[in-house]
Write an enzyme that holds these catalytic residues in place. Structure first.
Site, PDB file in Angstrom:
ATOM      1  N   GLN A  40     -20.385  11.698  -8.555  1.00 36.72           N
ATOM      2  CA  GLN A  40     -19.037  12.248  -8.366  1.00 36.72           C
ATOM      3  C   GLN A  40     -19.030  13.761  -8.442  1.00 36.72           C
ATOM      4  O   GLN A  40     -18.235  14.430  -7.777  1.00 36.72           O
ATOM      5  CB  GLN A  40     -18.083  11.672  -9.410  1.00 36.72           C
ATOM      6  CG  GLN A  40     -17.727  10.222  -9.190  1.00 36.72           C
ATOM      7  CD  GLN A  40     -17.123   9.982  -7.817  1.00 36.72           C
ATOM      8  OE1 GLN A  40     -16.046  10.473  -7.500  1.00 36.72           O
ATOM      9  NE2 GLN A  40     -17.824   9.245  -6.967  1.00 36.72           N
ATOM     10  N   HIS A  62      33.999  -7.620  -3.435  1.00 33.62           N
ATOM     11  CA  HIS A  62      32.911  -8.511  -3.812  1.00 33.62           C
ATOM     12  C   HIS A  62      33.461  -9.860  -4.284  1.00 33.62           C
ATOM     13  O   HIS A  62      32.973 -10.932  -3.897  1.00 33.62           O
ATOM     14  CB  HIS A  62      32.079  -7.881  -4.946  1.00 33.62           C
ATOM     15  CG  HIS A  62      31.082  -6.857  -4.473  1.00 33.62           C
ATOM     16  ND1 HIS A  62      31.449  -5.675  -3.911  1.00 33.62           N
ATOM     17  CD2 HIS A  62      29.711  -6.866  -4.498  1.00 33.62           C
ATOM     18  CE1 HIS A  62      30.365  -4.976  -3.606  1.00 33.62           C
ATOM     19  NE2 HIS A  62      29.283  -5.672  -3.958  1.00 33.62           N
ATOM     20  N   HIS A 113     -19.055  15.836  -5.198  1.00 35.17           N
ATOM     21  CA  HIS A 113     -17.942  15.844  -4.247  1.00 35.17           C
ATOM     22  C   HIS A 113     -17.375  17.240  -4.039  1.00 35.17           C
ATOM     23  O   HIS A 113     -17.098  17.654  -2.923  1.00 35.17           O
ATOM     24  CB  HIS A 113     -16.825  14.915  -4.732  1.00 35.17           C
ATOM     25  CG  HIS A 113     -16.979  13.506  -4.222  1.00 35.17           C
ATOM     26  ND1 HIS A 113     -16.948  13.188  -2.884  1.00 35.17           N
ATOM     27  CD2 HIS A 113     -17.165  12.336  -4.869  1.00 35.17           C
ATOM     28  CE1 HIS A 113     -17.103  11.887  -2.730  1.00 35.17           C
ATOM     29  NE2 HIS A 113     -17.245  11.339  -3.921  1.00 35.17           N
ATOM     30  N   GLU A 135     -10.432   7.840 -12.631  1.00 37.28           N
ATOM     31  CA  GLU A 135     -10.490   7.231 -11.304  1.00 37.28           C
ATOM     32  C   GLU A 135     -11.573   6.149 -11.281  1.00 37.28           C
ATOM     33  O   GLU A 135     -11.335   5.022 -10.872  1.00 37.28           O
ATOM     34  CB  GLU A 135     -10.788   8.306 -10.254  1.00 37.28           C
ATOM     35  CG  GLU A 135     -10.945   7.758  -8.845  1.00 37.28           C
ATOM     36  CD  GLU A 135     -11.450   8.803  -7.862  1.00 37.28           C
ATOM     37  OE1 GLU A 135     -11.383   8.550  -6.645  1.00 37.28           O
ATOM     38  OE2 GLU A 135     -11.936   9.872  -8.309  1.00 37.28           O
ATOM     39  N   HIS A 136     -12.785   6.504 -11.701  1.00 39.37           N
ATOM     40  CA  HIS A 136     -13.901   5.555 -11.771  1.00 39.37           C
ATOM     41  C   HIS A 136     -14.350   5.438 -13.228  1.00 39.37           C
ATOM     42  O   HIS A 136     -14.586   6.444 -13.880  1.00 39.37           O
ATOM     43  CB  HIS A 136     -15.095   6.038 -10.944  1.00 39.37           C
ATOM     44  CG  HIS A 136     -14.784   6.311  -9.503  1.00 39.37           C
ATOM     45  ND1 HIS A 136     -14.500   7.581  -9.032  1.00 39.37           N
ATOM     46  CD2 HIS A 136     -14.704   5.479  -8.438  1.00 39.37           C
ATOM     47  CE1 HIS A 136     -14.267   7.515  -7.737  1.00 39.37           C
ATOM     48  NE2 HIS A 136     -14.387   6.259  -7.342  1.00 39.37           N
ATOM     49  N   ASP A 163     -17.953   2.716  -3.541  1.00 40.35           N
ATOM     50  CA  ASP A 163     -17.590   3.715  -2.535  1.00 40.35           C
ATOM     51  C   ASP A 163     -17.845   3.210  -1.122  1.00 40.35           C
ATOM     52  O   ASP A 163     -17.154   3.614  -0.188  1.00 40.35           O
ATOM     53  CB  ASP A 163     -18.402   5.000  -2.746  1.00 40.35           C
ATOM     54  CG  ASP A 163     -17.635   6.031  -3.559  1.00 40.35           C
ATOM     55  OD1 ASP A 163     -16.481   5.749  -3.947  1.00 40.35           O
ATOM     56  OD2 ASP A 163     -18.189   7.106  -3.815  1.00 40.35           O
TER      57      ASP A 163
END
Length: 879
Positions: free
Chosen positions: A706, A868, A709, A775-776, A809
């Site tokens: 990661q 109503h 990235h 996230e992971h 992934d």
């Protein structure tokens, strides 16, 4: 490959010296004699008395040391890819090489290359074919495969080289071929090599190179395709070579090829467009050559252009133009004026450098940098410095291991005296004091490491600071994005085309490609990998399709819930520094499974305006109806509002940088757009929980998967009860693996922003992880599955030692478009339901209405909504 070995005592002829300088690398037996100013990568044998750091800093590429040297301290402190370990067989009786290959297998974890010192008999035994089923592969080939499995870095995988022990004169073309067929390189004494007429009793260099590389051709005429590139490695054209032409090229130092019509072809002898040979290399499959040349005018092509593939671009084109202006400037040429007025040139360089330093907008930075590069190239040309000279200087700087502080010169930064801050005004800890303050990228040569904290030593506020992500100036990002969105809304395709040319450098006539797509041919291995990933992702997401539900809440009252696909969806597939067909799969497959009628995919085009073939193939497989050739905020705006050619969508999904995220948020909050999004997003992140059962190499590889990235990617390690030795092993693996990654420059920035938190128990680790909401999340422990029930917040969980994040992934089946920045506390990752909406219905019989009527009318009266109440009462009267 062939690696010539040069000794101080050797007297080499000028032709051979020049020819050896054309090969990718040479090895000197005496480091003090190594000529590091040439083109080849220079290797040298070093000893404990050598200042290895100084040698590497001066330009030595690789230091070679005996593996039996117990004191390796003097070669420490630099990238291990620049160390080669030499191994000698214990005895000639070790014919199967089992002893030496076992030792060298360990060595490939410590260095960028291993050199085996073998006899001719051992080489023959090591490369003879054996029954692989019964006995396994030959030892030398096995060692090469073990080396190739190492992490690939800027210098490629770990290399295996073979040197002939005793007399180097024992090398024959047959022995060289055996080494090459095993995948190793041969180290050959330069004294037994020859070129041209100087080959009596010697191995001709071209023939030795062909044998050592295993160079071959699948053409019926046996010719080898030869790619011809200039000094910037821009392709000039394609020619063909054979043994005779290669020998002639090496002997003359010129571009010599084999013409299918004329035979031996000395390029430029009749036209004057000769080539000086700068380098010769063989491709990874040993079926093509690359000649790097210095091309003379008018160029390589028979049409008197520099290249057969069109004019140069960018810096290469600028360098050519400036060089031409110096010799043949037209009337009124500004470049000529700069050559003649050195004071004006100096002033412009200073002016443009200041404007670049002050620029902040990305477009302005690019504009000012281009101006500065122009004036810098004029300065270089005025002093006879070519672009190739500049690139060689950059390459030499890359090899340096001793780093200067890099501080600005006195006077470059205006001094601003600051009053000391009162102690009472300093908060105990700010949100960024742990996460960002004082954090800088690791410099080349420095250890790449996480910051380490102990949970027992942190205050509550310091622990909370670790839970925070890096701050983002959202207002500034919105300020930059809003004009882009407004431009696309107002001018449609024209704005998209202008912005794509500006940000992606692609000049295009149209924005959209519609199905059916013209899918190019892909390598069989790539197509098979995409097909397998597609099948797994589709299998997992098809299982998520919800069943319709119905329930009778009371007699005669039936309520139902059923799903319908969102009709028009936009999928954003990032481009930039990587090709991401996996993102197209992760977005396109669930949209296809859900049954979306219109699937619009947006992705940045390549410089020529085309779409990455792998992404195009995925778009075809998932049934995309259109592809928008645009990236960034302009692509999001085009799909959100629609243009003349881009269909308007109802929902936009997909990851992207902060500008893409800002554009998605703007569109979602604009009622004119009438569009929803999947989730907010931040930089990629990973959290690894590791205990004493974890493999340090696995832990490091997951963190780095990661970290590569982007500079802001977050890598977090929770170390559960690890000893100092276990922590050191993980830290060593991070540094070693990171140094060999092609994206090491990004990793040097991102890893120091991550951290390791040492905790005493799994309960503490999971409590922190749930608060962090990664996230992971990777659980690297023998009992990982036992802890899944305790996970409350995470985008996706990877359970156990053999579940790397990379599988999620690409191909395991789960989706990789996940909430980041802590948003997994309230958002799910993309799934089939992302592309569905749910509708409810109710059906009442006469009895059902009668049964529920009084309840409805009473509540309507309480809320004073008479219409109503009347809608029920009017029916009740008829009952």
């Amino acid at each position: 490959m062939l690696v010539p070995k040069i000794s101080p005592s050797q007297t080499l002829g000028p032709a051979l010296k020049r020819a050896l300088g054309l090969l990718p690398s040479v090895l000197y037996t005496d480091a003090s004699e190594a000529n590091v100013a040439g083109e080849p990568a220079v290797w040298a044998q070093v000893s404990a008395s050598d200042d290895v750091q100084a040698l590497l800093n001066s330009g030595l590429s690789v230091a070679v040391i005996g593996a039996d040297d117990d004191d390796l301290a003097h070669v420490g402190g630099f990238d291990r890819a620049r160390l080669a370990l030499r191994y000698a067989s214990a005895s000639e009786d070790d014919s199967d090489l089992s002893t030496i290959t076992r030792a060298a297998t360990v060595g490939i974890n410590r260095a960028g290359a291993v050199i085996l010192d073998l006899t001719a008999q051992q080489i023959s035994a090591a490369t003879d074919s054996v029954d692989v089923e019964a006995q396994g592969p030959p030892p030398l080939a096995a060692l090469v495969r073990a080396a190739e499995r190492q992490v690939i870095g800027a210098n490629g995988p770990v290399r295996v080289l073979v040197e002939l022990s005793g007399s180097s004169e024992g090398w024959t073309l047959g022995l060289l071929s055996r080494v090459g067929s095993a995948g190793a390189s041969a180290v050959v004494d330069a004294g037994i090599l020859g070129v041209g007429d100087d080959c009596t009793g010697r191995l001709e260099l071209g023939a030795a190179l062909v044998a050592a590389c295993g160079l071959s051709s699948d053409r019926t005429d046996g010719l080898v395709t030869t790619v011809v590139v200039d000094e910037q490695r821009a392709c000039l054209g394609v020619a063909y070579s054979n043994g005779a032409s290669l020998a002639a090229a090496l002997a003359s130092g010129d571009g010599v090829y084999w013409s299918r019509k004329r035979g031996l072809w000395h390029k430029g002898l009749t036209s004057g467009a000769t080539q000086t040979l700068v380098g010769v290399s063989v491709d990874c499959d040993a079926d093509a050559l690359c000649f790097r040349v210095r091309q003379q005018s008018p160029g390589f092509c028979h049409r008197q252009t520099n290249s057969c593939f069109g004019p140069a671009a960018g810096l290469a084109r600028l360098a050519q133009t400036v060089a031409d202006r110096r010799l043949n400037a037209p009337e009124g040429s500004y470049t000529r004026r700069l050559f003649d007025d050195s004071a004006l040139l100096r002033a412009k360089i200073v002016e443009e450098a200041g404007e670049l330093a002050d620029a902040t907008d990305p477009a302005d930075v690019a504009f000012e940098a281009a101006d500065l590069l122009y004036f810098a190239m004029v300065k270089c040309a005025a002093h006879g410095v070519s672009l190739a000279d500049v690139e060689r200087s950059l390459d030499r700087k890359h090899l340096k291991v001793i780093r200067r502080p890099g501080d600005a010169k006195p006077g470059a930064i205006p001094a601003e005296p600051k009053a000391p801050t009162p102690a009472a005004a300093i908060p105990e800890v700010s949100r960024t004091s742990i996460q960002n303050a004082g954090i800088r990228a690791a410099l080349p040569g420095e250890k790449i490491a996480l910051r380490v904290y102990s949970a027992d030593e942190l205050s509550e506020s310091e622990r909370d600071a670790l839970l925070q992500r890096p701050l983002v100036d959202s207002q500034e990002i919105m300020r930059r994005v809003r004009p882009i969105v407004d431009a696309v809304r107002a001018r449609g395709d024209a704005a998209v085309l202008e912005l794509t040319a500006k940000f992606d450098g692609a000049q295009m006539d149209s924005v959209v490609v519609r199905a059916p797509f013209n899918v190019p041919e892909l390598p069989d291995s790539v197509r098979a990998a995409i097909d397998q990933a597609y099948a797994n992702v589709r299998c997992f997401h098809a299982a998520q399709l919800p069943a319709d539900s119905a329930v009778e809440t009371m007699p005669g009252v039936t309520c139902r819930r059923f799903s319908r696909a969102i009709e028009r969806v936009g999928l954003y597939v990032p481009g930039g520094t990587a090709v991401l067909p996996s993102s197209a799969l992760m977005l396109g497959v669930p949209a296809q499974v859900a049954g979306c009628r219109e699937i619009v995919l947006a992705t940045p085009p390549r410089p020529d305006g085309s779409i990455v073939p792998e992404v195009l193939y995925v778009a075809h497989k998932v049934g995309a109806t259109a592809i928008v050739k645009a990236g960034g905020a302009q692509a999001i705006a085009a799909m959100a509002y629609g243009t003349e050619s881009v269909p308007k969508v109802d929902k936009i999904c997909g990851p992207g940088n902060q500008y893409v995220t800002a554009a998605k948020m703007l569109a979602q909050n604009d009622s004119d757009a009438m569009v929803s999004i999947d989730m907010p997003a931040g930089p990629s992140e990973i959290l690894v929980v590791a205990d004493a059962t974890s493999n340090p190499a696995y832990v490091a590889s997951d963190l780095l998967s990661q970290a590569e990235h982007g500079p802001d990617s977050q890598a977090v390690l929770l170390a559960v009860g690890l000893s100092a030795a276990q922590m050191a092993a993980i830290e060593a693996e991070i540094d070693t693996q990171a140094a060999r990654l092609p994206r090491v420059d990004i990793v040097r920035q991102s890893v120091p922003k991550g951290f390791c938190l040492c905790v005493s128990s799994m309960a503490d680790a999971l409590a922190f992880s749930n608060a962090y909401a990664p996230e992971h999340l990777i659980l690297q422990t023998d009992s990982a599955s036992d802890y899944v029930k305790d996970i409350v917040n995470a985008g996706s969980v990877f359970v156990g030692h053999y579940s790397p994040e990379s599988c999620g992934d690409y191909a395991s089946g789960t989706n990789h478009t996940l909430p980041t920045y802590g948003y997994s506390k309230m958002y799910s990752g993309v799934n089939t339901a992302t592309f569905l909406k749910h509708i409810t219905s109710q059906e009442l019989t006469r009895d059902g209405l009668a049964n529920i009527a009084q309840t409805v009318m009473t509540l309507a009266e309480v809320e004073e909504l008479e219409a109503h109440r009347n809608a029920v009462a009017i029916r009740l009267k008829d009952l």
